[in-house]
Design a protein around this motif. Structure first.
Motif, PDB file in Angstrom:
ATOM      1  N   GLY A 140      23.664  39.736  20.386  1.00  0.00           N
ATOM      2  CA  GLY A 140      24.008  38.504  19.692  1.00  0.00           C
ATOM      3  C   GLY A 140      23.719  37.286  20.555  1.00  0.00           C
ATOM      4  N   LEU A 141      24.235  36.156  20.141  1.00  0.00           N
ATOM      5  CA  LEU A 141      24.048  34.895  20.853  1.00  0.00           C
ATOM      6  C   LEU A 141      25.303  34.593  21.665  1.00  0.00           C
ATOM      7  CD1 LEU A 141      22.375  32.716  18.064  1.00  0.00           C
ATOM      8  CD2 LEU A 141      21.319  34.344  19.647  1.00  0.00           C
ATOM      9  N   TYR A 142      25.090  34.139  22.885  1.00  0.00           N
ATOM     10  CA  TYR A 142      26.199  33.830  23.781  1.00  0.00           C
ATOM     11  C   TYR A 142      25.919  32.522  24.503  1.00  0.00           C
ATOM     12  CZ  TYR A 142      27.857  38.628  23.163  1.00  0.00           C
ATOM     13  OH  TYR A 142      28.316  39.803  22.625  1.00  0.00           O
ATOM     14  N   ILE A 143      26.988  31.816  24.789  1.00  0.00           N
ATOM     15  CA  ILE A 143      26.903  30.589  25.577  1.00  0.00           C
ATOM     16  C   ILE A 143      27.291  30.905  27.015  1.00  0.00           C
ATOM     17  CG2 ILE A 143      27.849  28.275  25.928  1.00  0.00           C
ATOM     18  CD1 ILE A 143      28.312  28.083  22.949  1.00  0.00           C
ATOM     19  N   VAL A 144      26.408  30.578  27.948  1.00  0.00           N
ATOM     20  CA  VAL A 144      26.736  30.700  29.370  1.00  0.00           C
ATOM     21  C   VAL A 144      27.483  29.434  29.772  1.00  0.00           C
ATOM     22  CG1 VAL A 144      25.832  31.031  31.691  1.00  0.00           C
ATOM     23  CG2 VAL A 144      24.663  32.067  29.743  1.00  0.00           C
ATOM     24  N   ALA A 145      28.732  29.604  30.201  1.00  0.00           N
ATOM     25  CA  ALA A 145      29.586  28.455  30.495  1.00  0.00           C
ATOM     26  C   ALA A 145      30.219  28.605  31.871  1.00  0.00           C
ATOM     27  CB  ALA A 145      30.674  28.305  29.430  1.00  0.00           C
ATOM     28  N   LEU A 146      30.497  27.473  32.479  1.00  0.00           N
ATOM     29  CA  LEU A 146      31.190  27.427  33.772  1.00  0.00           C
ATOM     30  C   LEU A 146      32.609  26.921  33.541  1.00  0.00           C
ATOM     31  CD1 LEU A 146      28.382  25.844  35.996  1.00  0.00           C
ATOM     32  CD2 LEU A 146      28.820  28.264  35.539  1.00  0.00           C
ATOM     33  N   ARG A 147      33.571  27.614  34.138  1.00  0.00           N
ATOM     34  CA  ARG A 147      34.969  27.239  33.974  1.00  0.00           C
ATOM     35  C   ARG A 147      35.591  26.946  35.330  1.00  0.00           C
ATOM     36  NH1 ARG A 147      37.352  28.934  29.086  1.00  0.00           N
ATOM     37  NH2 ARG A 147      35.932  30.064  27.707  1.00  0.00           N
ATOM     38  N   PRO A 148      36.357  25.859  35.430  1.00  0.00           N
ATOM     39  CA  PRO A 148      37.094  25.600  36.676  1.00  0.00           C
ATOM     40  C   PRO A 148      38.344  26.490  36.738  1.00  0.00           C
ATOM     41  CG  PRO A 148      37.525  23.864  35.078  1.00  0.00           C
ATOM     42  CD  PRO A 148      36.532  24.782  34.439  1.00  0.00           C
ATOM     43  N   VAL A 149      38.469  27.231  37.805  1.00  0.00           N
ATOM     44  CA  VAL A 149      39.624  28.121  37.998  1.00  0.00           C
ATOM     45  C   VAL A 149      40.203  27.882  39.384  1.00  0.00           C
ATOM     46  CG1 VAL A 149      38.762  29.880  36.418  1.00  0.00           C
ATOM     47  CG2 VAL A 149      38.137  29.977  38.828  1.00  0.00           C
ATOM     48  N   GLU A 150      41.398  28.394  39.619  1.00  0.00           N
ATOM     49  CA  GLU A 150      42.010  28.316  40.949  1.00  0.00           C
ATOM     50  C   GLU A 150      42.886  29.537  41.146  1.00  0.00           C
ATOM     51  OE1 GLU A 150      46.011  25.661  40.212  1.00  0.00           O
ATOM     52  OE2 GLU A 150      44.171  24.601  40.740  1.00  0.00           O
ATOM     53  N   TYR A 151      43.079  29.892  42.391  1.00  0.00           N
ATOM     54  CA  TYR A 151      43.935  31.027  42.746  1.00  0.00           C
ATOM     55  C   TYR A 151      44.501  30.767  44.138  1.00  0.00           C
ATOM     56  CZ  TYR A 151      39.781  32.536  45.346  1.00  0.00           C
ATOM     57  OH  TYR A 151      38.712  32.590  46.187  1.00  0.00           O
ATOM     58  N   THR A 152      45.575  31.490  44.458  1.00  0.00           N
ATOM     59  CA  THR A 152      46.229  31.335  45.764  1.00  0.00           C
ATOM     60  C   THR A 152      45.778  32.447  46.692  1.00  0.00           C
ATOM     61  OG1 THR A 152      48.152  32.612  45.020  1.00  0.00           O
ATOM     62  CG2 THR A 152      48.234  30.225  44.720  1.00  0.00           C
ATOM     63  N   ALA A 153      45.798  32.142  47.995  1.00  0.00           N
ATOM     64  CA  ALA A 153      45.365  33.118  48.996  1.00  0.00           C
ATOM     65  C   ALA A 153      45.893  32.691  50.364  1.00  0.00           C
ATOM     66  CB  ALA A 153      43.845  33.234  49.009  1.00  0.00           C
ATOM     67  N   ASN A 154      45.561  33.480  51.370  1.00  0.00           N
ATOM     68  CA  ASN A 154      45.916  33.211  52.773  1.00  0.00           C
ATOM     69  C   ASN A 154      47.437  33.109  52.960  1.00  0.00           C
ATOM     70  OD1 ASN A 154      43.117  33.014  53.183  1.00  0.00           O
ATOM     71  ND2 ASN A 154      43.145  30.806  52.828  1.00  0.00           N
ATOM     72  N   PRO A 155      48.139  34.235  52.989  1.00  0.00           N
ATOM     73  CA  PRO A 155      49.610  34.226  53.144  1.00  0.00           C
ATOM     74  C   PRO A 155      50.044  33.576  54.452  1.00  0.00           C
ATOM     75  CG  PRO A 155      48.815  36.387  52.464  1.00  0.00           C
ATOM     76  CD  PRO A 155      47.600  35.588  52.849  1.00  0.00           C
ATOM     77  N   VAL A 156      51.177  32.893  54.393  1.00  0.00           N
ATOM     78  CA  VAL A 156      51.821  32.284  55.564  1.00  0.00           C
ATOM     79  C   VAL A 156      53.306  32.601  55.501  1.00  0.00           C
ATOM     80  CG1 VAL A 156      50.126  30.424  55.742  1.00  0.00           C
ATOM     81  CG2 VAL A 156      52.177  30.099  54.359  1.00  0.00           C
ATOM     82  N   ALA A 157      53.980  32.417  56.613  1.00  0.00           N
ATOM     83  CA  ALA A 157      55.415  32.720  56.680  1.00  0.00           C
ATOM     84  C   ALA A 157      56.211  31.700  55.886  1.00  0.00           C
ATOM     85  CB  ALA A 157      55.894  32.747  58.129  1.00  0.00           C
TER      86      ALA A 157
END
Length: 633
Positions: A140-157
């Motif tokens: 079928g037909l599809y749109i290639v799209a870019l989405r802004p996302v965020e996630y957490t990382a790098n644990p600290v005390a």
């Protein structure tokens, strides 16, 4: 003056003033624009600092929308290393929500069959369907799209916030990223071929201003067609928009936004390039009707050179109901003409013939400014500024052709005249020499463009009106003028000649038309053509032409040449050939000298062969000069 070092330029309100404005309903609150008020001694919490970050991210998104939404630079989608992969170039853009999406480096191998990753992203963005086909079998037909996302990382005390608490570990960073995902396009013509579906989506998007509206948190950069996971085509400009003004109503006249109009032109150029490559591969040629591959055309764009036949001045690309004319344009002015046409609506090829009858298109032949005069040397000034009508020859539409069109098509067929024919002398009745000049120009063209024209009536002249001369009042001068195809050009003299120049030109030409000169009509056409081809004419210009045509035994050589060609080849050289030549004087002198030197046969053969091959008398003189050592003195 506002001082940027002392904070924002906002009015500070007292609490009592705020209360009065709220009561009056003249104070408008924006719940997003709320930030913490810091002061010494305040106990800060994570909520305070998070709200501070949220405030500035929201303000940044507002500013991002103000600068325009779309692709800022890069982000081109291309075929990857295999049929199931894409390549996306580095770049950045702005989503409809104002968020920035950035790809800092080229993504050389974006796998469309990376099932775990694609499925995880689809589920995260709420696009998963149940039941759902695997990514490897997507069609079928599809749109290639870019989405802004965020996630957490790098644990600290994390230190305890109470006396009895314990130390823990929490992610210390919020990482912003851009995710590549596919958005299914709701296509109601899934049963049609992929090329037809592409054309339908273009028609729906650029003509009806419809199509799927992407989510506000995604930036579309291309549309792709998948056939069981294999890429059939990639079209960037169906959904890609460059950053710019995105108002929905251009100047208040319900015109499509500029970004949409530019995208239509770019999408059409890419689609046409792929169509030509496919037809070349299958040996189907480049002469075809636009409706075979497109449902709509942008108001301006390129067209195949083979779509216009230079010999018959016919075209097959546009529907026969469309009024198509041909003109020449300097290469450095082509961009301005196309820019002006982009303000007009697209050409909807799905409309009926009656609806298309009011559509006018101008086919443009780009010519370098340096070679402009040479390319138009055989045309008169009025013809250079005018256009040539192109007739339609679309297959299967013969029934719609007017009777006059069929008759003219018959007259355009050239048949060779046998040298041993015993019939009497005839006069050539082929197409006009103006058409022949345009045919030569088209034959050497490597690119052609078209531009839609406005349809409101206008007059090119500020004052005055063309009045035809009554047939019963025509004298010999007017009749010869028409026979030499100089009537319209002579009538345009008041626009570019002085009164004294017109008087002297008339006197000179009339002396040949009504005098007893040998080959008087040919001298009339030659002298008149040399005068009328000049852009601006004064009495001195006419006098110089008169001096060129003043010599001993004037017209004798031409008269002998005309008689010999008519007797030997049963061919009469039409007057327009002399009117468009600049070497009539030289031909007359060559003919007289050649008769004395026994070279008459060579000259006669050279002239006849040149004209029969569609060349001019100037070409014949140049060819004869190479084989004749004596100058025409």
């Amino acid at each position: 003056m506002f001082d940027t070092t002392r904070g924002p330029a906002r009015e500070q309100l007292e609490p009592n003033v705020v209360k009065k404005l709220e009561t009056a309903g003249t104070l408008v609150h924006d719940d997003r624009r709320l930030r913490s008020f810091f002061f010494d001694g305040r106990f800060l919490t994570a909520k305070d600092l998070t709200r501070e970050q949220t405030y500035f991210l929201t303000r940044q998104a507002d500013l991002g929308r103000g600068g325009g939404i779309g692709v800022v630079a890069g982000l081109h989608v291309e075929n990857g290393p295999d049929p199931r992969a894409l390549r996306i170039t580095a770049g950045h853009g702005v989503t409809p929500s104002g968020e920035a999406v950035v790809i800092p480096r080229d993504l050389a191998n974006v796998r469309l069959d990376d099932i775990p990753e694609i499925q995880r992203l689809d589920a995260a963005f709420g696009l998963a369907q149940i039941p759902r086909e695997t990514a490897r079998n997507r069609s079928g037909l599809y749109i290639v799209a870019l989405r802004p996302v965020e996630y957490t990382a790098n644990p600290v005390a994390s230190y305890p916030s109470s006396a009895g608490g314990t130390r823990t570990a929490q992610d210390g960073d919020i990482i912003e990223a851009t995710a590549v995902t596919l958005i299914p396009y709701p296509d109601s013509h899934a049963g049609a071929g992929y090329e037809s579906r592409r054309s339908r989506v273009a028609h729906e998007t650029f003509v009806r201003n419809g199509g799927m509206r992407p989510p506000v948190d995604a930036l579309p950069i291309a549309m792709i067609a998948l056939d069981h996971g294999v890429i059939r085509w990639i079209d960037k400009y169906l959904v890609r928009r460059e950053v710019g003004s995105e108002q929905t109503d251009f100047l208040g006249f319900s015109q499509a936004p500029r970004a949409l109009r530019e995208a239509h032109l770019l999408q059409y150029q890419q689609h046409l390039k792929e169509v030509l490559a496919d037809r070349k591969k299958s040996n189907r040629g480049e002469r075809f009707a636009a409706s075979e591959h497109f449902f709509t055309l942008p108001p301006a764009g390129p067209l195949p050179v083979a779509a216009v036949d230079p010999k018959s001045l016919t075209e097959v690309f546009f529907p026969p109901e469309v009024d198509v004319e041909l003109s020449v344009v300097p290469e450095d002015e082509l961009g301005a003409l196309l820019e002006e046409s982009l303000f007009l609506s697209p050409i909807d090829l799905t409309r009926t013939g009656e609806e298309l009858s009011s559509t006018s298109v101008l086919v443009l032949v780009p010519v370098s400014r340096q070679s402009m005069d040479q390319a138009l040397s055989t045309l008169f000034p009025a013809e250079r500024s005018a256009t040539v009508q192109l007739r339609a020859t679309a297959s299967g539409l013969v029934a719609r052709r007017q009777p006059g069109e069929a008759l003219r098509a018959l007259t355009l067929r050239r048949t060779a005249l046998a040298a041993d024919t015993t019939s009497s002398t005839t006069t050539s009745t082929g197409p006009s020499l103006a058409d022949a000049a345009w045919s030569t120009l088209l034959s050497s063209a490597t690119t052609l463009w078209y531009a839609r024209r406005r349809n409101f009536p206008y007059k090119p002249a500020a004052i005055g009106q063309t009045v035809e001369e009554p047939d019963d009042l025509e004298d010999d001068f007017t009749k010869v003028l028409r026979e030499a195809e100089l009537y319209d050009e002579f009538g345009s003299l008041p626009k570019r000649a002085t009164a004294l120049a017109i008087s002297r030109a008339y006197t000179l030409m009339r002396s040949y038309a009504e005098g007893n000169y040998a080959a008087g009509k040919q001298l009339f056409a030659g002298a008149g053509g040399e005068i009328l081809r000049q852009k601006w004419i004064n009495s001195g210009a006419v006098q110089r032409v008169q001096q060129r045509y003043t010599y001993e035994y004037r017209g004798v050589g031409l008269s002998q040449l005309l008689s010999a060609v008519a007797e030997k080849y049963q061919y009469t050289i039409a007057l327009p050939h002399f009117a468009r030549a600049s070497s009539v004087v030289e031909l007359d002198k060559y003919a007289l000298l050649a008769s004395k030197d026994g070279k008459s046969g060579l000259l006669q053969e050279t002239v006849y062969k040149s004209l029969f091959e569609g060349k001019t008398l100037d070409d014949a003189v140049a060819a004869f000069r190479k084989n004749y050592e004596h100058p025409p003195y």
